[in-house]
Design a protein around this motif. Structure first.
Motif, PDB file in Angstrom:
ATOM      1  N   ASN A  13       0.852  -1.174   0.000  1.00 17.67           N
ATOM      2  CA  ASN A  13       0.000   0.000   0.000  1.00 17.67           C
ATOM      3  C   ASN A  13       0.897   1.236   0.000  1.00 17.67           C
ATOM      4  N   ASN A  14       0.351   2.362   0.398  1.00 21.47           N
ATOM      5  CA  ASN A  14       1.125   3.602   0.485  1.00 21.47           C
ATOM      6  C   ASN A  14       1.104   4.148   1.902  1.00 21.47           C
ATOM      7  N   LEU A  15       1.123   3.255   2.879  1.00 19.78           N
ATOM      8  CA  LEU A  15       1.049   3.656   4.275  1.00 19.78           C
ATOM      9  C   LEU A  15       2.347   4.334   4.709  1.00 19.78           C
ATOM     10  N   SER A  16       2.213   5.295   5.598  1.00 11.44           N
ATOM     11  CA  SER A  16       3.371   6.059   6.058  1.00 11.44           C
ATOM     12  C   SER A  16       3.356   6.135   7.585  1.00 11.44           C
ATOM     13  N   GLY A  17       4.343   6.845   8.128  1.00 17.10           N
ATOM     14  CA  GLY A  17       4.418   6.993   9.573  1.00 17.10           C
ATOM     15  C   GLY A  17       5.148   5.845  10.225  1.00 17.10           C
ATOM     16  N   LEU A  18       4.871   5.640  11.510  1.00 20.24           N
ATOM     17  CA  LEU A  18       5.560   4.615  12.289  1.00 20.24           C
ATOM     18  C   LEU A  18       4.853   3.270  12.204  1.00 20.24           C
ATOM     19  N   ILE A  19       5.614   2.213  12.455  1.00 19.10           N
ATOM     20  CA  ILE A  19       4.981   0.913  12.660  1.00 19.10           C
ATOM     21  C   ILE A  19       4.116   1.025  13.910  1.00 19.10           C
ATOM     22  N   PRO A  20       2.849   0.646  13.837  1.00 18.92           N
ATOM     23  CA  PRO A  20       1.946   0.871  14.974  1.00 18.92           C
ATOM     24  C   PRO A  20       2.317   0.032  16.184  1.00 18.92           C
ATOM     25  N   ASN A  21       1.924   0.525  17.335  1.00 20.89           N
ATOM     26  CA  ASN A  21       2.089  -0.240  18.569  1.00 20.89           C
ATOM     27  C   ASN A  21       0.978  -1.284  18.641  1.00 20.89           C
ATOM     28  N   LEU A  22       1.354  -2.530  18.518  1.00 21.96           N
ATOM     29  CA  LEU A  22       0.387  -3.626  18.545  1.00 21.96           C
ATOM     30  C   LEU A  22       0.606  -4.495  19.777  1.00 21.96           C
TER      31      LEU A  22
END
Length: 385
Positions: free
Chosen positions: A277-286
């Motif tokens: 995809n074209n997701l940006s930012g940080l890897i989420p806290n999961l």
């Protein structure tokens, strides 16, 4: 000669040959079970003459040929099952008066042509499976208002149609699979009102537009697979309310923005694939997704560091963070993933050495750390050797 016979069950034997023509004389038959034998030949037109039939099951055969038009005269049919044969050509229904139909199973054949328009004309249809055939054309019009539906599988055909116009609201629906067709248009907000829906699978189509926020209202949803479409915009944070969600596949679309912060509330999540995809930012806290065994965020625009919390996913088997803009060192905590089998961190900007804790990854069979800025020693483990 058994003129009073109403029920005939010869299923699960080793019967061979063809069905005798004289079966058409059994005018009082309501039930025929001949499934799971080794019968062959063409599908008999005589069955259409037995107008009293309510339950027909002829699955797991070597039947060939077509379904004759006279099948449409079975106006009392309730259960129609002809799956896993070699039936082909058009399904031609002479009258289509299936007003009593509850189950219609014709999957695993070689059917072409269109699905029967009036398959839910009686408003009683519960199960409809026609997957793995060669059907073309649009969805049957009678499906849109078929509120009795419980389970539908039409995947693996060449069906076309606008997703926003072809489906309605189904209060009893638990399973819907439409993958590998040619459906287009936007997903309707109506899916959020399907309060019993547990699985929605519509991958490998041409769906576009944005994902409706209302999908987060489908409170029983466990599996959502929308891979390989053209959906764009942000991933709705409303999906974070789906507390029973086990598998979420949104890979191969055009999503942008950040991964919703509240995805960590999906405590039952086992598979998360947001790749390509074209997701940006940080890897989420999961951190609260303790049951994850597949996490794929590859081929996006994610940046900064690999979160240390990933080391807490004790059931993780497949981790793919490749083709992003990740930097910094590989966390030592990844060595705590004792069940990890596949790890791909390639095509990033990672630096430093390969953590010594990787010596503990005894389950690891495949690893790719290429196209980074790593240095130092290579661990002496099975995967590296």
């Amino acid at each position: 000669m058994l003129s009073s016979l109403t029920n005939l069950g010869l299923s699960e034997n080793n019967l061979t040959g063809v069905i005798p023509d004289s079966f058409g004389n059994l005018s009082k038959l309501t039930t025929i079970y001949l499934h799971t034998n080794r019968l062959s030949g063409s599908f008999l037109q005589e069955f259409g003459i037995v107008s009293s039939l309510s339950d027909l099951k002829l699955s797991f055969y070597n039947f060939v040929g077509i379904i004759f038009a006279s099948i449409g005269t079975l106006t009392k049919i309730t259960y129609f099952r002809l799956f896993t044969n070699k039936l082909s050509d058009l399904i031609s229904f002479e009258q289509n008066n299936f007003t009593q139909l509850k189950e219609f199973h014709i999957f695993g054949n070689q059917f072409t042509g269109h699905l029967p328009e009036n398959v839910c004309s009686g408003g009683l249809l519960e199960n409809f499976t026609a997957y793995d055939n060669y059907f073309i054309g649009s969805m049957p019009k009678s499906l849109r208002n078929c509120t009795s539906l419980n389970r539908v599988r039409l995947n693996g055909n060449q069906l076309i149609g606008n997703m926003g116009e072809s489906f309605g609201i189904y209060p009893r629906l638990t399973y819907m699979e439409l993958s590998y067709n040619k459906l287009y248009g936007e997903l309707s907000a109506n899916w959020g009102q399907c309060q019993n829906l547990a699985s929605l699978k519509i991958s490998n189509n041409d769906i576009s537009g944005r994902l409706p926020l209302e999908l987060g209202e489908a409170s029983q949803l466990q599996v959502l697979i929308l891979s390989s479409n053209k959906i764009h915009g942000k991933i709705p944070k409303e999906l974070g309310k789906l507390k029973f969600l086990l598998g979420l596949y949104l890979d191969g679309n055009k999503f942008s923005g950040q991964v919703p912060y509240n995805f960590e509330m999906l405590s039952n999540l086992e598979q998360l694939n947001l790749a390509n995809n074209n997701l940006s930012g940080l890897i989420p806290n999961l951190g609260k997704c303790k049951k994850l065994f597949l996490l794929n965020l590859s081929n996006n625009h994610l940046s900064k560091y690999i979160p240390l919390q990933i080391g807490n996913f004790q059931f993780l088997q497949n981790l793919d963070l490749s083709k992003n803009f990740l930097m910094g060192e590989i966390p030592q905590q990844l060595g705590d993933l004792k069940t990890l089998e596949t790890l791909n961190l390639s095509h990033n900007a990672l630096s430093g050495s390969i953590p010594s804790s990787f010596d503990k990854l005894l389950s690891l069979t495949s690893i790719d750390l290429s196209y980074n800025q790593l240095e130092g020693l290579i661990p002496n483990t099975k995967a590296f050797s």
